[in-house]
Design an enzyme around this catalytic site. Structure first.
Site, PDB file in Angstrom:
ATOM      1  N   TYR A 130       0.887  -1.274   0.106  1.00  0.00           N
ATOM      2  CA  TYR A 130       0.072  -0.065  -0.094  1.00  0.00           C
ATOM      3  C   TYR A 130       0.792   1.196  -0.122  1.00  0.00           C
ATOM      4  O   TYR A 130       0.400   2.317  -0.225  1.00  0.00           O
ATOM      5  CB  TYR A 130      -0.975  -0.096   1.188  1.00  0.00           C
ATOM      6  CG  TYR A 130      -2.128  -0.960   1.147  1.00  0.00           C
ATOM      7  CD1 TYR A 130      -2.116  -1.849   0.064  1.00  0.00           C
ATOM      8  CD2 TYR A 130      -2.832  -1.137   2.321  1.00  0.00           C
ATOM      9  CE1 TYR A 130      -3.378  -2.827   0.124  1.00  0.00           C
ATOM     10  CE2 TYR A 130      -3.917  -2.177   2.150  1.00  0.00           C
ATOM     11  CZ  TYR A 130      -3.965  -3.021   1.253  1.00  0.00           C
ATOM     12  OH  TYR A 130      -5.099  -3.843   1.091  1.00  0.00           O
ATOM     13  N   LYS A 165       2.894 -15.535   2.593  1.00  0.00           N
ATOM     14  CA  LYS A 165       2.898 -16.421   1.492  1.00  0.00           C
ATOM     15  C   LYS A 165       4.408 -16.607   1.250  1.00  0.00           C
ATOM     16  O   LYS A 165       4.971 -16.230   0.094  1.00  0.00           O
ATOM     17  CB  LYS A 165       2.174 -15.281   0.274  1.00  0.00           C
ATOM     18  CG  LYS A 165       1.953 -16.119  -0.879  1.00  0.00           C
ATOM     19  CD  LYS A 165       0.687 -17.161  -0.537  1.00  0.00           C
ATOM     20  CE  LYS A 165       0.459 -17.903  -1.924  1.00  0.00           C
ATOM     21  NZ  LYS A 165      -0.470 -19.101  -1.771  1.00  0.00           N
ATOM     22  N   ASP A 177      -3.549 -17.990   2.141  1.00  0.00           N
ATOM     23  CA  ASP A 177      -4.939 -18.668   1.636  1.00  0.00           C
ATOM     24  C   ASP A 177      -5.162 -19.591   2.496  1.00  0.00           C
ATOM     25  O   ASP A 177      -6.377 -19.879   2.728  1.00  0.00           O
ATOM     26  CB  ASP A 177      -4.384 -19.375   0.234  1.00  0.00           C
ATOM     27  CG  ASP A 177      -3.092 -19.905   0.231  1.00  0.00           C
ATOM     28  OD1 ASP A 177      -2.105 -19.920   1.290  1.00  0.00           O
ATOM     29  OD2 ASP A 177      -2.778 -20.491  -0.801  1.00  0.00           O
ATOM     30  N   ASP A 188      -5.198  -6.509   6.095  1.00  0.00           N
ATOM     31  CA  ASP A 188      -6.643  -5.699   5.591  1.00  0.00           C
ATOM     32  C   ASP A 188      -7.495  -6.692   5.349  1.00  0.00           C
ATOM     33  O   ASP A 188      -8.969  -6.412   5.929  1.00  0.00           O
ATOM     34  CB  ASP A 188      -6.132  -4.972   4.305  1.00  0.00           C
ATOM     35  CG  ASP A 188      -7.338  -3.864   4.135  1.00  0.00           C
ATOM     36  OD1 ASP A 188      -8.281  -3.796   4.757  1.00  0.00           O
ATOM     37  OD2 ASP A 188      -7.003  -3.203   2.971  1.00  0.00           O
ATOM     38  N   ASP A 193     -11.046  -8.056   8.083  1.00  0.00           N
ATOM     39  CA  ASP A 193     -12.424  -7.969   7.664  1.00  0.00           C
ATOM     40  C   ASP A 193     -13.340  -9.264   7.929  1.00  0.00           C
ATOM     41  O   ASP A 193     -14.567  -9.345   8.285  1.00  0.00           O
ATOM     42  CB  ASP A 193     -12.816  -7.214   6.171  1.00  0.00           C
ATOM     43  CG  ASP A 193     -12.967  -5.724   6.242  1.00  0.00           C
ATOM     44  OD1 ASP A 193     -12.388  -5.187   7.426  1.00  0.00           O
ATOM     45  OD2 ASP A 193     -13.419  -5.291   5.439  1.00  0.00           O
TER      46      ASP A 193
END
Ligand code: NAD
Length: 357
Positions: free
Chosen positions: A143, A192, A224, A248, A252
């Site tokens: 980001y 990852k 994942d 992020d 959620d």
């Protein structure tokens, strides 16, 4: 007995309503446990644009920097939807995080037995309660990396770069290890690493740091798989720590498991004990000014402040237990109301919680 100075940014929409209840509860904790909490109010967001033409006035930053911690309601609303992008109320949040050097975002996802029905997962998956804390890196990674357009093999392509320094990884992992020591002493580092070089650096740094926290059980999981495990067997997690982009998404997902946005607090921390504490929800313009907002997320944000910034465990627990008790008594704001429970407004819910401090 302690003296604490708190900057209070009420913000817009339901922000002032829920923050008021949180401040009332904090005062009650001060009385019961003999602490002195001094509040300094400051403007940010749409109300600051109205009052002084900018979403994050310099005075607000000064008040925050001089305080021991910050409580924030929520900012934004349709009234300011058409102001230029750089001056949108929500920019105040990014400004506060950057100026106060808050690089670590803590988001608990907790299910209360009394609200188990609100959880979208099958009852047996969350039986006995759920209590996860997601620690998300907040100021680095993709980001904030280099981005742009360039000529690629197939013509114009866009790119965003994920980069993490050892320093950035170390400081967020340190936060994760430290909060795990105040909880169930388990840290799962989500990455990852089978694909990304940055993830492999996260793993290396975590392996090196675990010697400093021998009591903490450190594990690693690919993102994942973590996304899947959160709905398959979320109870296996205590603290999950991860990069900005993965955090992020996972935070959620985890918050949805608990049912209502009106229940979830968050903390943004930096190097020391200073932090900014806020509900995860926004300013909810659709219910603002109607005494309908659930103040629990804001009230639990205060509990997080007591725990993580001031290390006042008993005091934080008093708030958490008061919330649990009112939920067990069947008291509900409209967002969590169901048949057979008692409907309360924002103020009445705040008062009910306060009465149990
Ligand atoms: P929102 O979180 O404000 O509202 C989403 C839905 O949840 C609404 O139906 C709302 O009524 C409900 N809701 C939210 N909090 C609640 C509470 N405490 N009790 C009961 N119901 C609650 O998200 P949105 O509608 O996408 O955004 C509204 C404004 O808030 C926008 O301007 C947005 O930019 C801003 N926003 C601010 C923050 C922040 O300040 N941290 C975060 C998210 C959104």
């Amino acid at each position: 007995m302690g003296n604490y100075r708190i900057a209070v940014i009420q913000g817009d929409g339901i922000g002032p309503e829920v923050t008021q209840e949180a401040v009332n509860v904090l005062k009650a904790v001060g009385e019961r446990f003999q602490h002195n909490f001094t509040m300094e109010y400051a403007l940010a967001g749409g109300c600051a644009i109205d009052a002084c033409g900018e979403c994050l006035p310099a005075e607000t930053l000064t008040i925050c920097k001089e305080a021991d911690s910050v409580i924030l309601g929520a900012v934004g609303g349709p009234k300011w939807d058409n102001v230029p992008n750089a001056q949108r109320p929500e920019k105040a949040l990014l400004g506060l995080r950057a100026e106060l050097e808050l690089f670590s975002n803590l988001r608990p996802a907790k299910i209360y037995d009394a609200l188990a029905d609100a959880c979208p997962l099958k009852a047996d998956i969350v039986e006995g309660g759920l209590d996860i804390l997601i620690v998300r890196e907040l100021t680095g990674g993709i980001y904030f990396g280099e981005r742009g357009y360039r000529e690629g093999k197939y013509g114009i392509e866009a790119y965003d770069i994920e980069a993490y320094s050892e320093m950035e990884i170390k400081r967020i992992l340190k936060n994760a290890f430290e909060v795990a020591m105040q909880r169930n002493k388990k840290v799962c580092c989500v990455d990852k690493a089978n694909v990304l070089e940055t993830s492999r650096l996260w793993r290396k740094v975590a392996e090196e740091m675990k010697n400093d926290y021998p009591e903490v059980d450190l594990s690693f999981m690919y993102v994942d798989n973590a996304a899947m495990q959160l709905v398959r067997n979320p109870k296996q997690f205590d603290v999950m720590v991860t990069s900005n982009i993965f955090g992020d998404i996972l935070s959620d997902e985890a918050s949805m498991i608990t049912g209502s946005i009106g229940l979830l607090p968050s903390a943004s921390l930096g190097e020391g004990t200073f932090g900014m504490y806020e509900p995860i929800h926004g300013s909810a313009p659709d219910i603002a000014g109607q005494n309908k907002a659930n103040p629990i997320a804001a009230i639990l944000s205060v509990a997080m402040m007591l725990k993580y910034s001031f290390h006042l465990e008993k005091e934080a627990e008093a708030i958490e237990n008061a919330v649990k008790t009112v939920l067990e008594e069947g008291l509900r704001t409209p967002d969590i109301f169901s048949e057979g429970t008692s409907l309360l407004g924002t103020k009445e819910m705040g008062q009910a919680i306060l009465a149990h401090i």
